[in-house]
Structures are given as structure tokens and as C-alpha cells.
Enzyme design. Structure first.
Site, short mmCIF file in Angstrom:
data_model
loop_
_atom_site.label_atom_id
_atom_site.label_comp_id
_atom_site.label_asym_id
_atom_site.label_seq_id
_atom_site.Cartn_x
_atom_site.Cartn_y
_atom_site.Cartn_z
CD GLU A 178 -1.33 -2.18 2.31
OE1 GLU A 178 -1.92 -2.37 3.38
OE2 GLU A 178 -0.30 -2.79 1.98
CB ILE A 179 4.13 2.04 1.48
CG1 ILE A 179 4.72 3.33 2.02
CG2 ILE A 179 5.15 1.23 0.71
CD1 ILE A 179 5.77 3.11 3.07
#
Length: 282
Positions: free
Chosen positions: A49-50
Site C-alpha cells: 500500500e505504501i
């Protein structure tokens, strides 16, 4: 080959869901262990997700780059062909339904396929991260979890009692004791782990369980070094604690007079990486 047990068995069984080239998201902990047990010929594209696709193997101490970290705040790397992009694009992948599968840990999961894994009321938690988006946008949600709490209470429930992360989104549940497929009719017991019987599973599961005529046995594989596309680095202080301090290699960028590296913690803020180091000087 030694028989796998516990969390290693969970990870090994989860790895068998993947096909070569799958685009997947693995949670921290047991889900990430899946990359250690990929079947022969299966390699994954890992999305974090980063904002990375094609996360690479855990960097060596000499190659740690604090400007390249994962969603857990730990050092990471990117393989050739991988990419880095902003958080908005990352969640477009997730919310747009482009992720083939996600493996998540949990606090509770129920027979309807709902999952609660982000908070316990009254306790301080950092937040749900991307878990809610994963539950809403990913085609296949695999829960990798211990079957019971430490007090023996089942984590496989009729109905979750904690705040939900996702509603009726889980497709598969793998524990160290068995594998359930989540169906519209309920939980179907597909496999039991070596050493367990169907009766054992029914006795330790609160949820209603459908037992088909044929129940298989957990199959596992162990392919050392198969974590080519590992997305997250293990917790650094855990690695440190497994060595004598004198055996640790020097960490790039630290003054020579710092001779004992006790702890590194990293956390991501909106604009910067905060490095927290507890050190001992001569």
C-alpha cells in the site's frame, strides 16, 4: 524434509493458492511468510500500500537504504522492472480490483466471511492501514491465523464481536489445524492438518462447519530461498537479538564510536521517515 507445523504450516498452505505471475498483497507476519514456501515455478508481483510493485528481497545490512521502506516501516528493495508510485495510485490498484489475492492476519473471522483485524475497543492501535480497502477491492481474501487464542477460545466464530474490517469478503481461512473454504452456505472443511481429525476441528471451532464426504490433509512445501519477491523486511531488532552484539556488521552511516546497535525502529510520517535508535557508546 521436516514436517512443517504451526505458523510455517499456515504460510505453506496459503502459498498454494497462488499462480505464477499473480499480483498479490501480503500482510505483515504470517502472511509474508508465504513467500518462503511458493510452489516450484511460482513467482509473485507483490504490491504494498505504501506505493511499490515488485518489492525485492530483504536488503543486507550493507545495502539498507532508509529511503526505501515498506508499509511496516522496515527496509525494503525493488527488483528490476518494479516501480514506485504515490499512495493514490497504490489504492487505485486495490480499489480498482487489480489485485489477484491478499493474505491477512486477523483477530476474528466468522462463518459469513466477515473479518475483524484492526482494533480492540479500549486499546491504542495505529489504525487499519489498507486492510479495509483490501477487503473491499481484492478478488480473493485469504485469512492466515492461529485457530484459537492463547486462552483456547476459538477465533473462527459464528459472528465477529469486534469492529469489522470487512463484511462477507473472506474466501478462505487457513489455520495451523485446518483449511476452511467460505461459501454462501457457510464454512466448508476442506483439509485438516497432520495430527488432527475432523472431530478435533469441530471441538475447537465456534462457527458452524459443513463437513463434506471427503476431507483432505494439509499439504505443504518448503522451498528455501523462494522469497525472491519478498515485500517486507523482518523486524530488525528481532534479527539483532538472535546474534551476539560482536557479530553484528557495522551499520552504514553511524559514527565509529557507536559500537552496539540495540534497536532500530522506523515509522513513516506524512513527509519524512523518523529513525529512532537506541545506542550504547564507548
Amino acid at each position: 524434509m521436516a514436517e512443517l507445523t504451526g505458523r510455517a504450516l499456515i504460510a505453506s498452505r496459503c502459498a498454494k493458492f497462488f499462480k505464477n505471475g499473480d499480483f498479490v498483497n501480503l500482510g505483515i507476519g504470517v502472511p509474508l511468510m508465504c513467500v518462503n514456501y511458493l510452489p516450484e515455478g511460482v513467482e509473485l508481483w507483490l504490491e504494498a500500500e505504501i506505493g511499490t510493485v515488485g518489492s525485492g528481497p530483504s536488503p543486507s545490512w550493507d545495502d539498507v537504504d532508509i529511503d526505501c521502506i515498506d508499509a511496516g516501516g522496515q527496509p525494503a528493495s525493488i527488483i528490476p522492472g518494479g516501480s514506485v508510485y504515490d499512495n493514490e495510485t497504490s489504492f487505485m490498484f486495490i480499489r480498482g480490483g487489480h489485485i489477484d489475492a491478499a493474505v491477512l492476519g486477523t483477530l476474528q473471522v466468522d462463518q459469513e466471511g466477515s473479518i475483524a483485524n484492526w482494533t480492540i475497543p479500549g486499546k491504542l492501535v495505529p489504525g487499519m492501514g489498507g486492510a479495509m480497502d483490501l477487503c473491499a477491492g481484492v478478488k480473493k481474501i485469504i485469512v492466515a491465523t492461529d485457530h484459537c487464542e492463547k486462552n483456547g477460545q476459538s477465533k473462527i466464530l459464528k459472528k465477529c464481536t469486534l469492529p469489522l474490517t470487512g463484511y462477507q469478503c473472506v474466501t478462505d481461512i487457513v489455520t495451523e489445524r485446518c483449511y476452511f473454504e467460505v461459501t454462501p452456505e457457510g464454512l466448508v472443511l476442506r483439509e485438516v492438518a497432520p495430527g488432527y481429525t475432523v472431530e478435533d476441528i469441530l471441538a475447537c471451532t465456534e462457527a458452524d462447519v459443513i463437513v463434506p464426504d471427503k476431507v483432505g490433509v494439509h499439504l505443504f512445501s518448503q522451498r528455501p530461498g523462494s522469497f525472491l519477491l519478498c515485500a517486507r523486511h523482518p523486524v530488525l531488532h528481532a534479527e539483532i537479538s538472535s546474534h551476539r552484539i560482536s557479530e553484528l556488521p557495522p551499520f552504514r552511516g553511524l559514527p565509529d564510536k557507536i559500537n552496539t546497535f540495540l534497536l532500530i525502529g522506523t515509522s513513516l510520517t506524512a513527509e519524512c521517515i523518523r529513525i529512532m535508535m537506541l545506542i550504547k557508546f564507548d
